[in-house]
Design a protein around this motif. Structure first.
Motif, short mmCIF file in Angstrom:
data_model
loop_
_atom_site.label_atom_id
_atom_site.label_comp_id
_atom_site.label_asym_id
_atom_site.label_seq_id
_atom_site.Cartn_x
_atom_site.Cartn_y
_atom_site.Cartn_z
N VAL A 1 0.85 -1.20 0.00
CA VAL A 1 0.00 0.00 0.00
C VAL A 1 0.88 1.25 0.00
O VAL A 1 1.79 1.37 0.83
N ALA B 1 0.99 5.51 0.19
CA ALA B 1 0.27 6.73 0.59
C ALA B 1 0.90 7.93 -0.09
O ALA B 1 2.10 8.17 0.03
N CYS C 1 1.62 7.27 8.38
CA CYS C 1 1.93 6.19 7.43
C CYS C 1 2.62 5.04 8.16
O CYS C 1 2.31 3.86 7.92
N ALA D 1 1.33 1.75 6.13
CA ALA D 1 1.63 1.93 4.72
C ALA D 1 3.02 1.33 4.47
O ALA D 1 3.86 1.30 5.36
N HIS E 1 -12.11 6.74 -0.39
CA HIS E 1 -11.27 5.67 0.20
C HIS E 1 -12.03 4.35 0.16
O HIS E 1 -11.42 3.30 -0.06
N ALA F 1 -11.08 1.13 -2.05
CA ALA F 1 -10.88 -0.18 -1.41
C ALA F 1 -11.68 -1.26 -2.15
O ALA F 1 -11.21 -2.38 -2.31
N TYR G 1 -3.20 4.28 -2.30
CA TYR G 1 -4.41 4.61 -1.56
C TYR G 1 -5.14 5.77 -2.20
O TYR G 1 -4.59 6.52 -3.02
N THR H 1 -7.78 8.80 -0.61
CA THR H 1 -8.28 9.26 0.68
C THR H 1 -9.68 9.87 0.50
O THR H 1 -10.11 10.15 -0.61
N GLY I 1 -7.32 6.62 4.46
CA GLY I 1 -6.88 6.08 3.17
C GLY I 1 -6.02 4.84 3.34
O GLY I 1 -6.19 3.84 2.64
N ILE I 2 -5.07 4.91 4.27
CA ILE I 2 -4.18 3.76 4.49
C ILE I 2 -4.99 2.56 4.97
O ILE I 2 -4.83 1.45 4.45
N SER J 1 -7.11 0.93 2.25
CA SER J 1 -6.29 0.17 1.29
C SER J 1 -5.69 -1.07 1.92
O SER J 1 -5.53 -2.10 1.26
N ARG J 2 -5.34 -0.98 3.20
CA ARG J 2 -4.79 -2.18 3.84
C ARG J 2 -5.85 -3.27 3.97
O ARG J 2 -5.55 -4.46 3.84
#
Lengths: 426, 426
Positions: free
Chosen positions: B62, B64, B85, B90, B306, B310, B326, B328, B344-345, B348-349
């Protein structure tokens, strides 16, 4: 007559016509889908909910679960949740209350909104027993049918019944390989009672009685998945699929009696199993509308399960699921508050909309095209108007630029759209 | 030697060994994947970033995007974003700053963290021109190569270059059918300059010079998609695919020179096109790692992109994409703040983890199984420890119950897990 019976006889009810119009679908075609059991319009004749079609070739719908618990019981909060459901575009509300005066909470919810409303009647029975200091072992089938009848008379549009937990499916199932056993409240209660009494599940044994009540009031049955997996490890196992086989039989019996019926699905499902779960339901359950709870393709995102549910829900709906039960950020942790309800609805609506584009529904694509054109023209008002949450989009845009000018704080002067427009002028 | 050159010669660098260990993969197998160009380890030799493998058979990573703009420029805020992050997991940071003293911002970012760091060098060139009151038409190829060289010396681990916008791909492309034209800043600037000067894109024309610099410092190239669609309507069109064809050629030339390379992908893509976009990249670009920006399968979710990212990212990664940039909640509206970066992180994670389970990576599944077992035991500490955001999960749980007891405010006494445990005791 139920909506299903009218559709079979070719009678275009006001509800069928209303759904045909909102879904941009030919009424004759819609009637055929309803007659085939592929679409339902949950619409108790004792109430007047917004006519809402759920099933194939209609847009994906979103349900919001609300309601009290014995730990948190605040009727005003629940009414405020209904307002959030209306404001942010849920299509349906389930009252899952287990705390407080359940009859009057349900009555108020039915009056407060015209969104279709669903319940899980066994919750009321279990909750009353719990308050009397009794256990589920003191349960009798009569209590449940009395409760179902009362709720049907009150105007409940659809009801979840865990009728697929039977002596047969209990026999077929082997929980030893599961990490989390049963996570359905209704399912765990019925299994407890059945193991203790050695009796058949009354919802299965007296299913015809249930169908009588549903036909009389046009209550749509939502066949619950009491054996749904509660962890991705447990998904798509013999336990779950045995119950689904029973649900397929019950779908047939319901539609044969003119009772509208949909099927509930998991739950916690790894991403790679989601499409197969949808295909299996459509095949075993004769294309009945599929109402999925999430699904959640990971167990590690507590406090963010609205996102997990949106990821799973988009794939499920794009694979053919028809109705998404939202998951809120509070799932697995606490009862949702107002912000949770909002976040859950919006995440599920995004998933539903993405799937509707994938399903090729022209109403869905048109929204995105309007926004794309407005972005090119920096017409922010139009962007906001068609966005899933106009209020928040406007607020975020205004955080760093005081007007709706063509500059935002992300790119400043280095705006690709502006640069590209200069190219067009060359 | 670059990591790629070492892998080709069978030299197990400390970075290769570190990645093999963290990915739970045999070092010989990893070396083969790197030698084939299927995995990269962005690791500028002038810096010492955490060895991070990106590509097939490794876990989904991921990125950022952070950085200033000419409207919002606050170095302390950017450093706080780097902390976020690191805290929320991230794997990579891109400094996309265009406001303030770019060289010193970049220097500080490179020093502040050991996460791999990427840039888009043309932003610095365009930003300097803008501040001098000049336009991109005053740009010269030398400016860009000087900038790339300086950044490589500073220690930047990977760089986005829009080298696929060429006279050929511009010729092939037809923007008339697009609703949003070009939305890549680098892409729009290069096209503007090329149309005006009638010159070839210097990143393409002098690609060998670029490879010299990258080989010397072991900078990983990230071949940018300047023609990426900015609306789902514009996706997977001739414009986009023409550029991808050029990127495939450039991948081959880079790996032949021992330069590590990955390919960037869209952008706004309808859900039903996402798998095909991944397959196309893997095929046209010789299995080079695919770094997707989102993708976003709808345009209507401003302030929630976000979640949109995802949903798209999970499907892309499950289909074979390796690296998720990512998105946000601020995307399309303003520069992200700290909370946006965090959201955002995490989104995406979640997408990456869901895809890693689908990819069959045992490290991923093990996490979910630990949580499932802990849920059965009501061992909340273990649930929190393995959750994506332990702090928030704990906070939500404690909102309505003061201790970590076996009761939560959602189900209260009617807890399915407790009821089901009683069944096990029977």
């Amino acid at each position: 007559m139920t909506q299903l019976q009218m559709a079979i006889q070719g009678i275009a009810s006001p509800e069928i016509l209303a759904v045909a119009e909102s879904e941009n679908i030919d009424p004759q075609k819609l009637m055929k889908l309803i007659a085939n059991g592929e679409v339902v319009i949950p619409h108790n004749r004792n109430r007047n909910a917004v006519p809402t079609g759920i099933g194939s070739q209609t847009s994906t719908k979103v349900n919001a679960n609300i309601g009290t618990s014995d730990i948190m019981c605040n009727l005003e909060l629940e009414i405020a949740k209904i307002r959030i459901c209306e404001e942010y575009g849920a299509h349906s509300v389930m009252d899952l209350s287990t705390g407080g005066d359940l009859d009057s909470i349900r009555k108020i919810m039915l009056e407060e909104s015209r969104l279709i409303l669903g319940t899980v009647p066994i919750y009321a029975v279990a909750s009353k027993l719990d308050r009397q200091g009794k256990s589920i072992l003191d349960f009798s089938p009569e209590m449940l049918f009395t409760e179902i009848e009362r709720q049907a008379e009150q105007g409940v549009d659809f009801m979840t019944v865990h009728a697929g937990i039977t002596k047969w499916s209990l026999q077929a199932h082997d929980m030893r390989d599961r990490l989390l056993g049963i996570v359905s409240r209704g399912g765990s209660l019925l299994k407890r009672w059945m193991l203790s009494t050695k009796e058949e599940n009354p919802l299965y044994q007296y299913y015809d009685k249930l169908l009588d009540i549903c036909e009389h009031h046009d209550v749509t049955l939502s066949l619950g998945d009491g054996f749904r997996p509660g962890a991705i490890h447990d998904a798509t196992d013999a336990t779950q699929i045995s119950e689904l086989i029973v649900l397929g039989e019950l779908v047939k019996r319901a539609t044969a009696r003119g009772v509208q019926v949909m099927v509930e699905g998991p739950g916690h499902v790894p991403y790679q199993d989601i499409a197969a779960n949808v295909q299996l339901e459509k095949s075993l359950c004769h294309k009945a509308p599929f109402y999925v709870l999430g699904p959640l393709p990971t167990d590690f995102a507590g406090a963010y399960d609205h996102i997990t549910g949106a990821i799973g829900g988009a794939l499920a709906a794009a694979s053919g699921a028809d109705f998404l039960c939202y998951v809120t950020p509070a799932e697995h942790l606490c009862l949702p508050d107002l912000e949770d309800v909002k976040q859950g609805i919006i995440a599920s609506r995004i998933a539903a909309h993405i799937a509707d584009i994938a399903k090729g529904l022209p109403n869905a694509t048109a929204v995105d095209d309007k926004i794309a054109k407005a972005r090119r023209e920096m017409d922010w008002e139009t962007v906001f108007r068609y966005s899933v949450d106009p209020k928040l989009a406007r607020q975020r845009k205004s955080e760093t630029s005081s007007d709706l000018s063509d500059r935002c704080s992300m790119c400043g002067n280095l705006c690709a759209i502006k640069t590209d427009k200069e190219n067009t002028l060359d």
